[in-house]
Scaffold this motif. Structure first.
Motif, PDB file in Angstrom:
ATOM      1  N   PHE A   1       0.841  -1.205   0.000  1.00 33.00           N
ATOM      2  CA  PHE A   1       0.000   0.000   0.000  1.00 33.00           C
ATOM      3  C   PHE A   1       0.873   1.251   0.000  1.00 33.00           C
ATOM      4  N   LEU A   2       1.895   1.274   0.827  1.00 33.58           N
ATOM      5  CA  LEU A   2       2.804   2.420   0.877  1.00 33.58           C
ATOM      6  C   LEU A   2       3.529   2.598  -0.452  1.00 33.58           C
ATOM      7  N   ASN A   3       3.969   1.502  -1.054  1.00 35.14           N
ATOM      8  CA  ASN A   3       4.621   1.595  -2.365  1.00 35.14           C
ATOM      9  C   ASN A   3       3.692   2.190  -3.415  1.00 35.14           C
ATOM     10  N   SER A   4       2.422   1.775  -3.392  1.00 34.32           N
ATOM     11  CA  SER A   4       1.457   2.318  -4.357  1.00 34.32           C
ATOM     12  C   SER A   4       1.243   3.804  -4.130  1.00 34.32           C
ATOM     13  N   VAL A   5       1.163   4.213  -2.875  1.00 35.06           N
ATOM     14  CA  VAL A   5       0.972   5.636  -2.579  1.00 35.06           C
ATOM     15  C   VAL A   5       2.150   6.447  -3.099  1.00 35.06           C
ATOM     16  N   ILE A   6       3.366   5.954  -2.882  1.00 33.80           N
ATOM     17  CA  ILE A   6       4.562   6.681  -3.338  1.00 33.80           C
ATOM     18  C   ILE A   6       4.588   6.771  -4.861  1.00 33.80           C
ATOM     19  N   VAL A   7       4.374   5.643  -5.536  1.00 35.74           N
ATOM     20  CA  VAL A   7       4.456   5.618  -7.000  1.00 35.74           C
ATOM     21  C   VAL A   7       3.362   6.473  -7.630  1.00 35.74           C
TER      22      VAL A   7
ATOM     23  N   SER B   1       1.551   8.900  -6.284  1.00 37.07           N
ATOM     24  CA  SER B   1       1.698  10.323  -5.961  1.00 37.07           C
ATOM     25  C   SER B   1       2.734  10.990  -6.854  1.00 37.07           C
ATOM     26  N   CYS B   2       3.886  10.363  -6.992  1.00 34.89           N
ATOM     27  CA  CYS B   2       4.955  10.951  -7.815  1.00 34.89           C
ATOM     28  C   CYS B   2       4.570  10.978  -9.289  1.00 34.89           C
ATOM     29  N   SER B   3       3.998   9.888  -9.791  1.00 34.62           N
ATOM     30  CA  SER B   3       3.658   9.840 -11.214  1.00 34.62           C
ATOM     31  C   SER B   3       2.518  10.793 -11.544  1.00 34.62           C
ATOM     32  N   THR B   4       1.541  10.926 -10.650  1.00 24.32           N
ATOM     33  CA  THR B   4       0.441  11.864 -10.898  1.00 24.32           C
ATOM     34  C   THR B   4       0.938  13.297 -10.900  1.00 24.32           C
ATOM     35  N   PHE B   5       1.818  13.641  -9.950  1.00 21.65           N
ATOM     36  CA  PHE B   5       2.386  14.994  -9.922  1.00 21.65           C
ATOM     37  C   PHE B   5       3.148  15.285 -11.207  1.00 21.65           C
ATOM     38  N   LEU B   6       3.984  14.348 -11.644  1.00 19.34           N
ATOM     39  CA  LEU B   6       4.763  14.553 -12.863  1.00 19.34           C
ATOM     40  C   LEU B   6       3.851  14.625 -14.084  1.00 19.34           C
TER      41      LEU B   6
ATOM     42  N   LEU C   1      16.881   1.436 -14.830  1.00 16.94           N
ATOM     43  CA  LEU C   1      15.745   1.753 -13.952  1.00 16.94           C
ATOM     44  C   LEU C   1      14.827   0.561 -13.724  1.00 16.94           C
ATOM     45  N   LEU C   2      15.255  -0.623 -14.145  1.00 15.01           N
ATOM     46  CA  LEU C   2      14.426  -1.804 -13.933  1.00 15.01           C
ATOM     47  C   LEU C   2      14.401  -2.163 -12.452  1.00 15.01           C
ATOM     48  N   ASP C   3      13.245  -2.590 -11.967  1.00 11.04           N
ATOM     49  CA  ASP C   3      13.035  -2.932 -10.552  1.00 11.04           C
ATOM     50  C   ASP C   3      13.249  -1.736  -9.637  1.00 11.04           C
ATOM     51  N   THR C   4      12.902  -0.558 -10.120  1.00 10.41           N
ATOM     52  CA  THR C   4      12.960   0.658  -9.300  1.00 10.41           C
ATOM     53  C   THR C   4      11.638   1.402  -9.427  1.00 10.41           C
ATOM     54  N   HIS C   5      11.314   2.149  -8.383  1.00  8.35           N
ATOM     55  CA  HIS C   5      10.102   2.960  -8.434  1.00  8.35           C
ATOM     56  C   HIS C   5      10.244   4.110  -9.419  1.00  8.35           C
ATOM     57  N   THR C   6      11.463   4.583  -9.625  1.00  8.46           N
ATOM     58  CA  THR C   6      11.673   5.674 -10.582  1.00  8.46           C
ATOM     59  C   THR C   6      11.260   5.262 -11.982  1.00  8.46           C
ATOM     60  N   GLY C   7      11.634   4.054 -12.397  1.00 10.32           N
ATOM     61  CA  GLY C   7      11.244   3.584 -13.721  1.00 10.32           C
ATOM     62  C   GLY C   7       9.740   3.450 -13.854  1.00 10.32           C
ATOM     63  N   VAL C   8       9.059   2.966 -12.812  1.00  7.81           N
ATOM     64  CA  VAL C   8       7.601   2.833 -12.865  1.00  7.81           C
ATOM     65  C   VAL C   8       6.939   4.203 -12.933  1.00  7.81           C
ATOM     66  N   VAL C   9       7.460   5.165 -12.169  1.00 11.87           N
ATOM     67  CA  VAL C   9       6.895   6.522 -12.172  1.00 11.87           C
ATOM     68  C   VAL C   9       6.997   7.141 -13.561  1.00 11.87           C
ATOM     69  N   LEU C  10       8.152   7.003 -14.202  1.00 13.39           N
ATOM     70  CA  LEU C  10       8.333   7.580 -15.535  1.00 13.39           C
ATOM     71  C   LEU C  10       7.409   6.916 -16.564  1.00 13.39           C
ATOM     72  N   VAL C  11       7.252   5.613 -16.476  1.00 15.73           N
ATOM     73  CA  VAL C  11       6.391   4.908 -17.426  1.00 15.73           C
ATOM     74  C   VAL C  11       4.925   5.259 -17.182  1.00 15.73           C
TER      75      VAL C  11
ATOM     76  N   THR D   1      -6.731  14.892 -12.584  1.00 16.28           N
ATOM     77  CA  THR D   1      -5.910  14.330 -11.517  1.00 16.28           C
ATOM     78  C   THR D   1      -6.569  13.099 -10.908  1.00 16.28           C
ATOM     79  N   ILE D   2      -7.871  13.188 -10.626  1.00 19.48           N
ATOM     80  CA  ILE D   2      -8.574  12.051 -10.032  1.00 19.48           C
ATOM     81  C   ILE D   2      -8.599  10.873 -10.997  1.00 19.48           C
ATOM     82  N   PHE D   3      -8.854  11.135 -12.277  1.00 15.51           N
ATOM     83  CA  PHE D   3      -8.858  10.043 -13.256  1.00 15.51           C
ATOM     84  C   PHE D   3      -7.495   9.373 -13.353  1.00 15.51           C
ATOM     85  N   ASN D   4      -6.429  10.170 -13.307  1.00 15.43           N
ATOM     86  CA  ASN D   4      -5.084   9.604 -13.367  1.00 15.43           C
ATOM     87  C   ASN D   4      -4.773   8.783 -12.116  1.00 15.43           C
ATOM     88  N   ILE D   5      -5.188   9.271 -10.951  1.00 15.23           N
ATOM     89  CA  ILE D   5      -4.944   8.531  -9.715  1.00 15.23           C
ATOM     90  C   ILE D   5      -5.640   7.175  -9.759  1.00 15.23           C
ATOM     91  N   ILE D   6      -6.899   7.177 -10.160  1.00 17.10           N
ATOM     92  CA  ILE D   6      -7.655   5.917 -10.211  1.00 17.10           C
ATOM     93  C   ILE D   6      -7.045   4.952 -11.232  1.00 17.10           C
TER      94      ILE D   6
END
Length: 302
Positions: A94-100, A102-107, A158-168, A223-228
């Motif tokens: 759950f925490l990992n999903s919140v981090i990913v 949040s960062c990807s939606t902001f970007l 960036l494989l197996d990193t949250h940064t790579g998932v955020v960018l994608v 923003t809400i559509f992207n979060i969902i």
């Protein structure tokens, strides 16, 4: 005798007796409106019933789930949620999903809003080509790019990193964001932008201090559509985080629980984990429902 008195009454004539003449367009509108309401009711039942069943099963034990699936639980077993949160590591996922998310939606919103504003308000050579290039991403299925995407992210380290998932995540969310916000920015009055430029605003200051506050309803909706959408994503993290279990997001964790549930028979823990994953999105949508509707309707007319 007046010859016109023998003519049949005209359709829609208020003096005509009830039931005479042809049915007007209002009856057709009511008929199709009724069909629409029936379809919405059926769709609501199809969506709501499985969710309610999941919530009820989260408070039952395994025997109750299979012996009396449609009855209320004998007692509220909150320990199912505690077991899912700790033993199944749902808390970490759950925490990992919140981090990913949040960062990807902001970007996504930062880059998407700037691109949409430029494409909507500035005229330059290639404007429409760039816009259609963004929009074409809406027609590109995610699964078609999984293999080349895997190697691109791997070559970038960036494989197996949250940064790579955020960018994608951000890249795949940009087409919808640009498409929606470009139409919304076009509806904003040009007089306000011209007044800001006269008062000495540069292009950057004009965008962040004048135009973005005016586009707040549309920004909240997207923003809400992207979060969902990003919260429910499964294919991309499955490919990009396959070898880093400590960095898995919630959808991967629940899929792993469902596989292990067949061996450990912890179905109540599985449904508790599903409830933990579903509730945040329901709450977000319920809280921002008015803003979402305002954003969708504000950009509909100019």
């Amino acid at each position: 005798m007046n010859p016109q008195s023998t003519l049949p009454p005209k359709t829609g004539d208020p003096s005509a007796p009830a039931g005479s003449g042809h049915k007007g367009p209002r009856s057709e509108v009511r008929f199709f409106a009724g069909l629409g309401h029936v379809a919405l009711a059926v769709w609501a039942v199809i969506v709501i019933v499985p969710i309610l069943w999941t919530f009820l099963a989260a408070f039952k034990n395994t025997s109750e789930i299979f012996s009396s699936p449609w009855t209320l639980p004998a007692e509220l077993r909150w320990e199912n949620f505690g077991r899912a949160w700790t033993k199944a590591h749902v808390g970490r996922y759950f925490l990992n999903s919140v981090i990913v998310v949040s960062c990807s939606t902001f970007l996504t919103m930062l880059l998407g809003s700037m691109a949409a504003y430029v494409l909507a308000r500035y005229k330059f050579w290639g404007n429409r080509a760039v816009y259609f290039l963004f929009v074409s991403g809406l027609a590109f299925p995610v699964f078609l790019a999984l293999v080349p995407l895997f190697f691109v992210v791997k070559n970038l380290g960036l494989l197996d990193t949250h940064t790579g998932v955020v960018l994608v995540y951000s890249a795949y969310s940009l087409p919808f964001t640009v498409f929606f916000l470009a139409a919304f920015f076009k509806t904003l009055p040009s007089s306000v932008a011209e007044a800001g430029m006269i008062d000495g605003c540069g292009h950057t200051r004009l965008f962040f201090q004048v135009m973005m506050p005016m586009a707040k309803p549309g920004l909240i909706s997207v923003t809400i559509f992207n979060i969902i959408g990003q919260w429910a994503q499964y294919q991309l993290p499955l490919v990009l985080l396959s070898n880093a279990k400590d960095k898995w997001v919630l959808t991967q964790g629940i899929a792993d629980i469902s596989v292990n549930a067949g061996y450990e028979a912890d179905w109540s823990g599985l449904f508790a984990a599903l409830t933990i994953a579903i509730l945040p999105m329901i709450i977000v949508y319920a809280v921002f429902q008015r803003q979402i509707q305002a954003g969708l309707t504000s950009g509909a007319v100019k």
